[in-house]
Design a protein around this motif. Structure first.
Motif, mmCIF file in Angstrom:
data_model
loop_
_atom_site.group_PDB
_atom_site.id
_atom_site.type_symbol
_atom_site.label_atom_id
_atom_site.label_comp_id
_atom_site.label_asym_id
_atom_site.label_seq_id
_atom_site.Cartn_x
_atom_site.Cartn_y
_atom_site.Cartn_z
ATOM 1 N N SER A 12 17.494 -2.022 2.986
ATOM 2 C CA SER A 12 16.205 -0.920 2.823
ATOM 3 C C SER A 12 15.073 -1.852 2.467
ATOM 4 C CB SER A 12 16.402 -0.117 1.670
ATOM 5 O OG SER A 12 15.226 0.718 1.418
ATOM 6 N N TRP A 13 14.154 -2.102 3.413
ATOM 7 C CA TRP A 13 13.083 -2.958 3.226
ATOM 8 C C TRP A 13 12.070 -2.596 2.313
ATOM 9 C CZ3 TRP A 13 13.301 -7.725 5.421
ATOM 10 C CH2 TRP A 13 14.525 -7.795 6.331
ATOM 11 N N PHE A 14 11.954 -3.658 1.065
ATOM 12 C CA PHE A 14 11.147 -3.337 0.080
ATOM 13 C C PHE A 14 9.784 -4.264 0.089
ATOM 14 C CE2 PHE A 14 10.431 -5.220 -4.239
ATOM 15 C CZ PHE A 14 9.388 -4.460 -4.653
ATOM 16 N N SER A 31 0.935 -1.206 -0.170
ATOM 17 C CA SER A 31 -0.085 0.153 -0.139
ATOM 18 C C SER A 31 0.816 1.276 0.173
ATOM 19 C CB SER A 31 -0.817 -0.174 1.247
ATOM 20 O OG SER A 31 -1.749 1.152 1.405
ATOM 21 N N PRO A 32 0.606 2.252 -0.955
ATOM 22 C CA PRO A 32 1.545 3.269 -0.914
ATOM 23 C C PRO A 32 1.430 4.169 0.256
ATOM 24 C CG PRO A 32 -0.351 3.702 -2.386
ATOM 25 C CD PRO A 32 -0.189 2.382 -2.016
ATOM 26 N N PHE A 33 2.433 4.881 0.683
ATOM 27 C CA PHE A 33 2.360 5.739 1.900
ATOM 28 C C PHE A 33 2.222 7.216 1.460
ATOM 29 C CE2 PHE A 33 4.600 8.145 5.257
ATOM 30 C CZ PHE A 33 3.862 7.899 6.422
ATOM 31 N N LEU A 56 5.188 -11.414 2.140
ATOM 32 C CA LEU A 56 3.779 -11.321 2.847
ATOM 33 C C LEU A 56 3.396 -9.691 2.781
ATOM 34 C CD1 LEU A 56 5.093 -13.102 6.096
ATOM 35 C CD2 LEU A 56 3.302 -13.945 4.565
ATOM 36 N N PRO A 57 2.413 -9.267 3.630
ATOM 37 C CA PRO A 57 1.792 -8.055 3.283
ATOM 38 C C PRO A 57 3.145 -7.175 3.996
ATOM 39 C CG PRO A 57 0.143 -9.185 4.132
ATOM 40 C CD PRO A 57 1.205 -10.147 3.798
ATOM 41 N N PHE A 58 3.304 -6.203 3.249
ATOM 42 C CA PHE A 58 4.197 -5.167 3.691
ATOM 43 C C PHE A 58 4.166 -3.844 3.185
ATOM 44 C CE2 PHE A 58 8.740 -3.564 4.000
ATOM 45 C CZ PHE A 58 8.904 -3.633 5.244
ATOM 46 N N TYR A 59 3.935 -3.006 4.053
ATOM 47 C CA TYR A 59 3.777 -1.534 3.822
ATOM 48 C C TYR A 59 4.255 -0.512 4.959
ATOM 49 C CZ TYR A 59 -0.668 -2.937 4.849
ATOM 50 O OH TYR A 59 -1.576 -3.647 5.751
ATOM 51 N N PRO A 67 4.140 2.172 -7.035
ATOM 52 C CA PRO A 67 3.481 2.155 -5.671
ATOM 53 C C PRO A 67 3.855 1.299 -4.537
ATOM 54 C CG PRO A 67 1.784 2.552 -7.330
ATOM 55 C CD PRO A 67 2.847 2.008 -8.065
ATOM 56 N N ASN A 68 4.496 0.212 -5.072
ATOM 57 C CA ASN A 68 4.814 -0.952 -3.878
ATOM 58 C C ASN A 68 6.174 -0.379 -3.370
ATOM 59 O OD1 ASN A 68 6.257 -1.954 -5.994
ATOM 60 N ND2 ASN A 68 5.964 -4.008 -5.653
ATOM 61 N N LYS A 69 7.096 0.336 -4.031
ATOM 62 C CA LYS A 69 8.317 0.658 -3.560
ATOM 63 C C LYS A 69 8.301 1.773 -2.294
ATOM 64 C CE LYS A 69 10.215 -1.358 -7.017
ATOM 65 N NZ LYS A 69 9.207 -1.970 -7.614
ATOM 66 N N GLN A 70 9.599 1.669 -1.837
ATOM 67 C CA GLN A 70 9.707 2.518 -0.474
ATOM 68 C C GLN A 70 9.087 3.978 -0.568
ATOM 69 O OE1 GLN A 70 11.958 0.421 -2.089
ATOM 70 N NE2 GLN A 70 13.234 -0.245 -0.577
ATOM 71 N N MET A 71 9.411 4.511 -1.810
ATOM 72 C CA MET A 71 8.499 5.901 -2.022
ATOM 73 C C MET A 71 8.040 5.818 -3.513
ATOM 74 S SD MET A 71 11.767 8.679 -3.230
ATOM 75 C CE MET A 71 10.711 9.336 -4.384
ATOM 76 N N THR A 72 7.069 6.511 -4.070
ATOM 77 C CA THR A 72 6.498 6.391 -4.861
ATOM 78 C C THR A 72 6.138 7.579 -5.828
ATOM 79 O OG1 THR A 72 4.359 5.315 -6.428
ATOM 80 C CG2 THR A 72 4.048 6.459 -4.130
#
Ligand SMILES: Cc1ncc(COP(=O)(O)O)c(C=O)c1O
Length: 385
Positions: A290-292, A17-19, A354-357, A189-194
């Protein structure tokens, strides 16, 4: 029954999910109120700030990580007849970019712990035709930068770091993106920043920079008139709307990476206790992850069932990655088969993302961990019976 009725009331945890916060939305809206939706001031501003963050002289923002990879290959003069060393355990674009220019991707197997290209196996694949190596910082873990640089230097090869998944990761204290002729990052959008879609190439080489600026915009000469094209180029332009979002996201990248680190640490604490589940490689003194994504390993015989059971319980998950050499297109074109890259294949048989955001709540982490424990228990009992 409608689809959404079937799932009504059932808890689901998304894979990613994007931040996006209010300041990000405002930054985008502010641009929409100007006449510069593209080719305006946000693009060079984003590039300047991004280059400063990584520590390189230049950055060229484009419409995807794949476009950035293509420009990197092209700018380094890689073409028909050339070979490029790549990894089979990555997103497909890491190898496709070599094909775009009519060159041949030469796969080298990966390390069992980091999942990154194994430098010990690179030299045996180098031939007179080899022009470059494209190491990938898979799942945000830096590849072995020193070993790869040493090999590249010895054999006079170029290096393109595919750091699409590793924004902010560091090797011996230096950010990834600084260990190559040029490096790329990606902003899906799944990246650290989008930036929605988007990518960027960083380099210290002015010639590569100038060439990529031209290539992304139809081959236009630098400073030239709008309709003056001096080479064959592409429309790989990113918009000012996207770059405004990029600037806003970059401002808080440290906080974003910290939050993601905390989610990963929570996961490791809880999942690490479950027998039969292997949690991912964490940062070491020399390698800052860097957690992706958060990728666990399960019994290879159970992976498909494991994923089905998690999905049934509302836990979205994904089979990151399928080996590139075993994709239909690669098998047909190059004749690859099972067993060609055994380490990559055995990893791929066990890995589940797994889900990660960034904004993942403790209760959702809890929920996912409980489901993983239950599924593991259920499958272990099933195996016994
Ligand atoms: C390792 C790697 N390289 C390249 C890309 C391509 O980036 P994009 O999807 O922005 O084209 C990705 C995207 O996920 C990636 O993970």
């Amino acid at each position: 029954m409608k689809n959404n009725e079937k799932t009504a009331g059932k808890k689901t945890v998304p894979l990613s999910s994007p931040f996006i916060e209010d300041d990000d939305i405002k930054a985008v809206i502010d641009v929409l109120k100007t006449r510069w939706l593209s080719l305006g001031p946000e693009i060079p501003e984003f590039e300047r700030k991004f280059a400063e963050y990584i520590g390189t002289k230049y950055a060229v923002a484009v419409n995807s990580g794949t476009s950035a990879l293509h420009l990197a290959v092209k700018a380094l003069g890689i073409g028909p007849g050339d070979e490029v060393i790549v990894t089979p355990f990555s997103f497909v674009a890491s190898a496709n970019c070599v094909l775009f220019e009519g060159s041949t991707p030469v796969f080298v197997d990966v390390e069992p712990e980091t999942f990154n290209i194994d430098p010990k196996k690179v030299e045996e694949k180098i031939t007179r035709k080899t022009k470059a190596i494209i190491p990938v910082d898979v799942f945000g873990r830096p590849s072995d930068k020193e070993a790869i640089s040493r090999i590249a230097k010895k054999h006079n090869l170029k290096v393109i770091e595919d750091s699409a998944e590793a924004l902010g990761a560091a090797y011996k204290g230096k950010k990834v993106g600084n260990f190559s002729d040029c490096a790329i990052f990606a902003f899906y959008p799944n990246k650290q920043m989008t930036t929605g879609e988007g990518g960027i190439l960083v380099t210290n080489n002015k010639k590569i920079y100038d060439l990529c600026v031209s290539l992304r915009n139809q081959g236009r000469g630098i400073g030239g008139e709008w309709h003056e094209y001096i080479r064959l180029g592409y429309n790989y332009r990113i918009t000012d709307i996207q770059c405004a979002l990029g600037i806003s996201q970059l401002k808080k990248i440290k906080a974003i990476l910290d939050k993601r680190g905390k989610v990963a640490a929570e996961y490791a604490k809880r999942l690490g206790k479950i027998k039969g589940i292997k949690v991912p490689f964490d940062s070491t003194k020399d390698l800052k992850v860097s957690w992706f994504v958060y990728v666990i390993q399960v019994d290879a015989n159970n992976k498909e069932l494991f994923m089905q059971e998690l999905k049934k319980r509302g836990v979205e998950c994904s089979a990151y990655f399928q080996p590139i050499h075993l994709m239909k297109f690669y098998k047909e074109k190059f004749g690859f088969k099972q067993g060609d890259f055994p380490v990559c294949e055995s990893i791929a048989k066990t890995t589940i993302a797994l889900p990660f955001y960034t904004s993942m709540r403790t209760e959702d982490i809890d929920y996912v961990c409980r489901q993983v424990a239950e599924v593991q228990d259920y499958l272990a009992k099933k195996k016994k019976n």
